[in-house]
Design a protein around this motif. Structure first.
Motif, PDB file in Angstrom:
ATOM      1  N   MET A 128       0.822  -1.220   0.000  1.00  0.00           N
ATOM      2  CA  MET A 128       0.000   0.000   0.000  1.00  0.00           C
ATOM      3  C   MET A 128       0.853   1.266   0.000  1.00  0.00           C
ATOM      4  N   ASP A 129       2.157   1.127   0.311  1.00  0.00           N
ATOM      5  CA  ASP A 129       3.051   2.287   0.227  1.00  0.00           C
ATOM      6  C   ASP A 129       3.198   2.766  -1.222  1.00  0.00           C
ATOM      7  N   LEU A 130       2.839   1.905  -2.163  1.00  0.00           N
ATOM      8  CA  LEU A 130       2.970   2.225  -3.591  1.00  0.00           C
ATOM      9  C   LEU A 130       1.631   2.631  -4.210  1.00  0.00           C
ATOM     10  N   SER A 131       0.683   3.015  -3.409  1.00  0.00           N
ATOM     11  CA  SER A 131      -0.695   3.269  -3.842  1.00  0.00           C
ATOM     12  C   SER A 131      -0.805   4.123  -5.114  1.00  0.00           C
ATOM     13  N   PHE A 132      -1.709   3.725  -6.002  1.00  0.00           N
ATOM     14  CA  PHE A 132      -2.009   4.438  -7.244  1.00  0.00           C
ATOM     15  C   PHE A 132      -3.295   5.234  -7.077  1.00  0.00           C
ATOM     16  N   ALA A 133      -3.281   6.494  -7.469  1.00  0.00           N
ATOM     17  CA  ALA A 133      -4.503   7.299  -7.512  1.00  0.00           C
ATOM     18  C   ALA A 133      -5.242   6.978  -8.805  1.00  0.00           C
ATOM     19  N   PRO A 134      -6.551   7.223  -8.873  1.00  0.00           N
ATOM     20  CA  PRO A 134      -7.273   7.004 -10.130  1.00  0.00           C
ATOM     21  C   PRO A 134      -6.647   7.796 -11.284  1.00  0.00           C
ATOM     22  N   GLY A 135      -6.380   7.113 -12.385  1.00  0.00           N
ATOM     23  CA  GLY A 135      -5.781   7.747 -13.546  1.00  0.00           C
ATOM     24  C   GLY A 135      -4.272   7.902 -13.477  1.00  0.00           C
ATOM     25  N   GLU A 136      -3.636   7.386 -12.442  1.00  0.00           N
ATOM     26  CA  GLU A 136      -2.174   7.532 -12.320  1.00  0.00           C
ATOM     27  C   GLU A 136      -1.448   6.588 -13.267  1.00  0.00           C
ATOM     28  N   VAL A 137      -0.348   7.069 -13.832  1.00  0.00           N
ATOM     29  CA  VAL A 137       0.492   6.304 -14.760  1.00  0.00           C
ATOM     30  C   VAL A 137       1.872   6.136 -14.137  1.00  0.00           C
ATOM     31  N   ARG A 138       2.425   4.955 -14.257  1.00  0.00           N
ATOM     32  CA  ARG A 138       3.756   4.713 -13.709  1.00  0.00           C
ATOM     33  C   ARG A 138       4.542   3.807 -14.646  1.00  0.00           C
ATOM     34  N   PHE A 139       5.767   4.213 -14.956  1.00  0.00           N
ATOM     35  CA  PHE A 139       6.660   3.407 -15.790  1.00  0.00           C
ATOM     36  C   PHE A 139       7.416   2.419 -14.909  1.00  0.00           C
ATOM     37  N   VAL A 140       7.507   1.175 -15.348  1.00  0.00           N
ATOM     38  CA  VAL A 140       8.282   0.173 -14.614  1.00  0.00           C
ATOM     39  C   VAL A 140       9.738   0.335 -15.019  1.00  0.00           C
ATOM     40  N   ASP A 141      10.513   0.969 -14.159  1.00  0.00           N
ATOM     41  CA  ASP A 141      11.918   1.246 -14.446  1.00  0.00           C
ATOM     42  C   ASP A 141      12.762   0.015 -14.128  1.00  0.00           C
ATOM     43  N   PRO A 142      13.432  -0.539 -15.136  1.00  0.00           N
ATOM     44  CA  PRO A 142      14.271  -1.721 -14.880  1.00  0.00           C
ATOM     45  C   PRO A 142      15.337  -1.472 -13.822  1.00  0.00           C
ATOM     46  N   ASN A 143      15.745  -0.222 -13.648  1.00  0.00           N
ATOM     47  CA  ASN A 143      16.763   0.087 -12.636  1.00  0.00           C
ATOM     48  C   ASN A 143      16.254  -0.134 -11.219  1.00  0.00           C
ATOM     49  N   ASP A 144      14.928  -0.204 -11.056  1.00  0.00           N
ATOM     50  CA  ASP A 144      14.354  -0.442  -9.729  1.00  0.00           C
ATOM     51  C   ASP A 144      14.299  -1.921  -9.383  1.00  0.00           C
ATOM     52  N   ILE A 145      14.561  -2.767 -10.366  1.00  0.00           N
ATOM     53  CA  ILE A 145      14.515  -4.212 -10.138  1.00  0.00           C
ATOM     54  C   ILE A 145      15.868  -4.678  -9.620  1.00  0.00           C
ATOM     55  N   PRO A 146      15.901  -5.406  -8.515  1.00  0.00           N
ATOM     56  CA  PRO A 146      17.182  -5.837  -7.935  1.00  0.00           C
ATOM     57  C   PRO A 146      18.026  -6.623  -8.922  1.00  0.00           C
ATOM     58  N   THR A 147      19.336  -6.455  -8.822  1.00  0.00           N
ATOM     59  CA  THR A 147      20.259  -7.162  -9.701  1.00  0.00           C
ATOM     60  C   THR A 147      20.250  -8.646  -9.394  1.00  0.00           C
ATOM     61  N   TYR A 148      20.193  -9.438 -10.451  1.00  0.00           N
ATOM     62  CA  TYR A 148      20.212 -10.891 -10.291  1.00  0.00           C
ATOM     63  C   TYR A 148      21.585 -11.342  -9.819  1.00  0.00           C
ATOM     64  N   LYS A 149      21.594 -12.221  -8.809  1.00  0.00           N
ATOM     65  CA  LYS A 149      22.851 -12.757  -8.289  1.00  0.00           C
ATOM     66  C   LYS A 149      22.876 -14.263  -8.494  1.00  0.00           C
ATOM     67  N   GLN A 150      24.016 -14.755  -8.926  1.00  0.00           N
ATOM     68  CA  GLN A 150      24.140 -16.199  -9.111  1.00  0.00           C
ATOM     69  C   GLN A 150      24.034 -16.905  -7.778  1.00  0.00           C
ATOM     70  N   PRO A 151      23.339 -18.039  -7.734  1.00  0.00           N
ATOM     71  CA  PRO A 151      23.289 -18.799  -6.489  1.00  0.00           C
ATOM     72  C   PRO A 151      24.663 -19.336  -6.131  1.00  0.00           C
ATOM     73  N   ALA A 152      24.889 -19.531  -4.855  1.00  0.00           N
ATOM     74  CA  ALA A 152      26.203 -19.981  -4.387  1.00  0.00           C
ATOM     75  C   ALA A 152      26.622 -21.281  -5.056  1.00  0.00           C
ATOM     76  N   SER A 153      25.649 -22.157  -5.338  1.00  0.00           N
ATOM     77  CA  SER A 153      25.983 -23.445  -5.939  1.00  0.00           C
ATOM     78  C   SER A 153      26.611 -23.306  -7.320  1.00  0.00           C
ATOM     79  N   ALA A 154      26.380 -22.150  -7.979  1.00  0.00           N
ATOM     80  CA  ALA A 154      26.942 -21.944  -9.313  1.00  0.00           C
ATOM     81  C   ALA A 154      28.294 -21.249  -9.255  1.00  0.00           C
ATOM     82  N   VAL A 155      28.668 -20.769  -8.072  1.00  0.00           N
ATOM     83  CA  VAL A 155      29.907 -20.019  -7.923  1.00  0.00           C
ATOM     84  C   VAL A 155      31.001 -20.871  -7.291  1.00  0.00           C
ATOM     85  N   TYR A 156      30.633 -21.631  -6.266  1.00  0.00           N
ATOM     86  CA  TYR A 156      31.618 -22.422  -5.533  1.00  0.00           C
ATOM     87  C   TYR A 156      31.594 -23.870  -5.992  1.00  0.00           C
TER      88      TYR A 156
END
Length: 299
Positions: free
Chosen positions: A261-289
């Motif tokens: 609810m902290d991200l609440s949208f008002a009626p008629g609100e537009v929001r772009f999904v910015d890829p920079n807001d998406i956390p960076t993918y990290k390799q699982p430990a099993s693929a590194v060690y």
């Protein structure tokens, strides 16, 4: 004289035999949600983490098409999230989430809602959302579809690019809160802040009572469809309510769902999904060690 049985056998041999009949058609019309619920995709949120931390997300087990996880390692398409303009019900201050009424006149845009939808359409135009064409995925709820049509008109998009979504973008069902004042939603959000698994009280009029987790499953299924159906396209998602969009955005950015609810949208609100807001993918430990000991010991 031939025996009766022999006569029948002789006649059957002399008469032309019918060709093989085609097999009876199989009814493959399955309920849409059931069909997609069996599709292979990954949902891996941990709903029991402390409130002060972000959700722990397990890494993807495969990169095959059709698998989708929140937050995603990457997005193939560009997305804009739009809440529909105010409905007649909302203008009267009444909660209405029963899907039976989603195509009724009172679920359509109010006069103020029409102005909000026009403003959203021009906002998308300023953002260049449809400069290179776009797809508009809209709930069939009256106010959402009317908003989608206004967006298409302003941005020069033909109706063939409006895709009606019949279930995954339904307004969140609020159960026994149906018909109450809009201010009552604060009680639902108080429960959401405790756990994403708490459902509003049920009611027997057909209105669903959905938890945050229920809506999360729906919107993740929607993203799974979009990410496999399109590639490098722009998709505008039009929802009749705020909760679909806040829960979707919380999932995309890895925010604790109890805080959607902290991200609440008002009626008629537009929001772009910015890829920079998406956390960076990290390799699982099993693929590194690499574990070279016998028996393996990676401590």
């Amino acid at each position: 004289m031939l025996a009766p049985n022999h006569t029948r056998e002789t006649l059957s041999r002399s008469l032309p035999q019918p060709s093989c009949l085609p097999p009876e058609p199989v009814n493959i019309l399955l309920r849409r949600r059931h069909l997609l619920s069996t599709t292979a995709f990954t949902l891996s949120f941990n709903f029991n983490v402390p409130f002060t931390t972000s959700l722990s997300v397990s890494e993807p087990v495969a990169s095959a098409g059709g698998l989708f996880q929140m937050p995603p390692p990457r997005l193939i398409n560009r997305y804009f999230l739009v809440r529909a303009g105010e409905s007649e019900f909302e203008s009267m201050g009444v909660i209405n989430t029963n899907p039976v009424a989603k195509t009724s006149v009172d679920s359509g845009l109010s006069e103020r809602g029409k102005k909000q939808a026009i403003k959203a359409a021009f906002h998308l135009k300023e953002m260049g959302a449809c400069d290179k064409s776009c797809w508009i995925w809209s709930a069939i709820t009256q106010r959402a579809y009317q908003t989608a049509e206004i967006i298409a008109s302003v941005n020069g998009v033909t109706r063939s690019y409006i895709v009606p979504e019949y279930s995954f973008l339904d307004a969140r069902g609020l159960g026994a809160y149906e018909g109450k004042k809009l201010e009552s939603v604060s009680e639902v959000y108080a429960s959401d802040g405790i756990s994403p698994n708490i459902k509003p009280p049920p009611i027997d009029d057909g209105t669903p009572n959905e938890s945050v987790a229920d809506v999360f499953v729906r919107v993740t299924q929607l993203m799974s469809i979009l990410e496999t159906q399109y590639s490098g396209d722009t998709v505008i998602i039009v929802s009749p309510d705020s909760d679909n969009l806040t829960i979707l955005q919380a999932g995309l950015i890895g925010l604790d769902l109890r805080r959607h609810m902290d991200l609440s949208f008002a009626p008629g609100e537009v929001r772009f999904v910015d890829p920079n807001d998406i956390p960076t993918y990290k390799q699982p430990a099993s693929a590194v060690y690499k574990c070279s000991k016998n028996p393996p010991n990676c401590n």
